[in-house]
Scaffold this motif. Sequence first.
Motif, PDB file in Angstrom:
ATOM      1  N   ARG A   1       1.968 -24.819  -1.382  1.00 44.96           N
ATOM      2  CA  ARG A   1       1.674 -23.548  -0.724  1.00 44.96           C
ATOM      3  C   ARG A   1       0.993 -23.751   0.615  1.00 44.96           C
ATOM      4  O   ARG A   1       1.187 -23.002   1.551  1.00 44.96           O
ATOM      5  N   ARG A   2       0.144 -24.761   0.690  1.00 44.15           N
ATOM      6  CA  ARG A   2      -0.565 -25.049   1.938  1.00 44.15           C
ATOM      7  C   ARG A   2      -0.805 -26.546   2.022  1.00 44.15           C
ATOM      8  O   ARG A   2      -0.779 -27.255   1.014  1.00 44.15           O
TER       9      ARG A   2
ATOM     10  N   ASP B   1       5.959 -27.934   0.441  1.00 43.69           N
ATOM     11  CA  ASP B   1       5.924 -26.507   0.795  1.00 43.69           C
ATOM     12  C   ASP B   1       7.142 -25.851   0.153  1.00 43.69           C
ATOM     13  O   ASP B   1       8.268 -26.017   0.612  1.00 43.69           O
TER      14      ASP B   1
ATOM     15  N   LEU C   1       8.210 -22.936   0.205  1.00 43.07           N
ATOM     16  CA  LEU C   1       8.943 -21.985   1.044  1.00 43.07           C
ATOM     17  C   LEU C   1      10.115 -22.660   1.767  1.00 43.07           C
ATOM     18  O   LEU C   1      11.031 -21.989   2.234  1.00 43.07           O
TER      19      LEU C   1
ATOM     20  N   LEU D   1       4.589 -18.945  -4.777  1.00 44.86           N
ATOM     21  CA  LEU D   1       4.293 -18.505  -3.422  1.00 44.86           C
ATOM     22  C   LEU D   1       3.839 -17.049  -3.388  1.00 44.86           C
ATOM     23  O   LEU D   1       4.139 -16.271  -4.293  1.00 44.86           O
ATOM     24  N   SER D   2       3.161 -16.684  -2.323  1.00 46.28           N
ATOM     25  CA  SER D   2       2.762 -15.286  -2.160  1.00 46.28           C
ATOM     26  C   SER D   2       4.007 -14.433  -1.962  1.00 46.28           C
ATOM     27  O   SER D   2       4.994 -14.860  -1.352  1.00 46.28           O
TER      28      SER D   2
ATOM     29  N   GLU E   1       4.327 -11.945  -0.061  1.00 46.40           N
ATOM     30  CA  GLU E   1       4.511 -11.636   1.353  1.00 46.40           C
ATOM     31  C   GLU E   1       5.329 -12.725   2.050  1.00 46.40           C
ATOM     32  O   GLU E   1       6.228 -12.419   2.844  1.00 46.40           O
ATOM     33  N   ARG E   2       5.036 -13.989   1.759  1.00 49.05           N
ATOM     34  CA  ARG E   2       5.789 -15.086   2.389  1.00 49.05           C
ATOM     35  C   ARG E   2       7.246 -15.067   1.945  1.00 49.05           C
ATOM     36  O   ARG E   2       8.157 -15.249   2.756  1.00 49.05           O
TER      37      ARG E   2
ATOM     38  N   GLU F   1      10.448 -14.237   4.548  1.00 45.76           N
ATOM     39  CA  GLU F   1      11.538 -15.198   4.724  1.00 45.76           C
ATOM     40  C   GLU F   1      12.871 -14.593   4.292  1.00 45.76           C
ATOM     41  O   GLU F   1      13.903 -14.816   4.937  1.00 45.76           O
TER      42      GLU F   1
END
Length: 390
Positions: free
Chosen positions: A101-102, A162, A164, A199-200, A202-203, A207
Motif C-alpha cells: 500500500r505504501r 504496490d 495498485l 487498498l483504499s 479511493e485509490r 484508477e
Amino acid sequence: MTERLRAEWMGRADLADLVAALGKGCARYVGGAVRDTLLGLAVKDIDMATTLRPEEVMQRLEDAGIRRVPTGIEHGTVTAVLSGGPVEITTLRHDVSTDGRRATVAFAQEWHEDAARRDFTINALYADPLDGTIFDYFEGQADLATRTVRFIGDARQRIREDHLRILRYFRFQARFGSQPADEEAESACRELAATLKGLSRERVGMETMNLLGLADPAPTIARMKALGVLDVILPEASPEALAALIACEQRQGIAPDPVRRLAALLPADVALAEQIASRFRLSGAQKKRLALAAAREDIPGAPQALAFRLGMEQALDRLLIAGADVTPLKDWTIPTFPLKGGQIVARGVGAGPEVARVLRAVETRWIEEGFPAGSRVEQLLDDVIAQGPA
C-alpha cells in the motif's frame, strides 16, 4: 527521438531557467513526459528526477527566483511553479520497505536505483534536459516500439510492493499496449488480484475511473474479467454492456466519459449505483449522475424532451447506454419554459394547487409539441384553462 525531445522542451524559457537553477548534470526529465514525447503524444505533466536533496532543490530554486512548493518534501518532491505549468522535481530514491500500500524510501545517488523502483519499463526512461540524450536502464524504448507493457524485473515482486500496480498495468495496457500482452504481467495480475482488496477504495476508484476515461477500454475490461481482476474490484460489472456503449459513442462522435461508462457497466439498480459511487468515493455530483443513469428505462424517450427534464448530460447518458441516436441533441440548447405562475393567476386562476396543475399541463404539451415559441404557449394556456381540472 532526441530531436523530438529538443523540439518539445528546449524552446521553453521557463524550463531552461529551471534546468540552469538545478545545475548541469543534476536533473533529468523522467517518466510519462519522456514516454509520451517519444510516442509523439501531447505531454500533460513534466516530472524531473534529481541527485539533489530536496532542501538543496528548494534553496536553488529560491536563489533563482523560481516559486517552489514543498508538495511532498518528506518523500523528496518539490514542485517548481513555472509559467508553462508546474514541474515536480523528486530526489532519486530506492525502496527500503513496502507493504503493498505504501513504501518507505531512502534517497539514492544512482540513477539506476531510482529506475529500478518504478513500475514499468516504459515509465523508467530519463532524458537529459540539455541535449535530449535518453537513459534507458530496462529496455523501455524497445518495449515502446512494440507497444509492450512490461513490469521492471519480477512482475510479482513489483505488484507485492504496490498492489495498485495491477490496475495501473491494465490502464497502461489499454492506452499503449498491443496484443498479445506480456504473459508474465498478466499471469502475475491474475495470481495476485485478491491483493487489491487491501487498498483504499479511493485509490481503486480513481484508477478505475482513469481507465474508463480512455479511448476504448472495453477489451481491457473484458480481459480483467477473464483474469479475475474485475471480480475483485467491481463484481457487478458487465463488460458486454460497456463495449456496446463505446461502440455507440464512437459511431456518433461522443467523447469518452468515465461516469457514463461506469453506469453502463452496472445493472439498472439505483441503490447499487449509489453503493458503488460510495465505494469508489465519487463526488456528490457523480453519485447523483450515476444514480440517474441507473434509473434508466428500456426506451429513454424523445431525446430533447429527456434533456429538458433531466439535463443534457443525464439525457446523453441514458440515450447512449440504450444505443439511441443523440443527433437531435447536437448543437441544441435546452430552452427555458416561457411561462410563470403569475401569468396564470392573471388569467383568473386562483393561486395555489390549480396554478401548479395548469403550469404542469401546459409544460407537458409544450414539450410534446417540440418547445414552440411564446405565442403558441399562450394558446396552450388558453386551452388548458378552458378544459378545467381533469
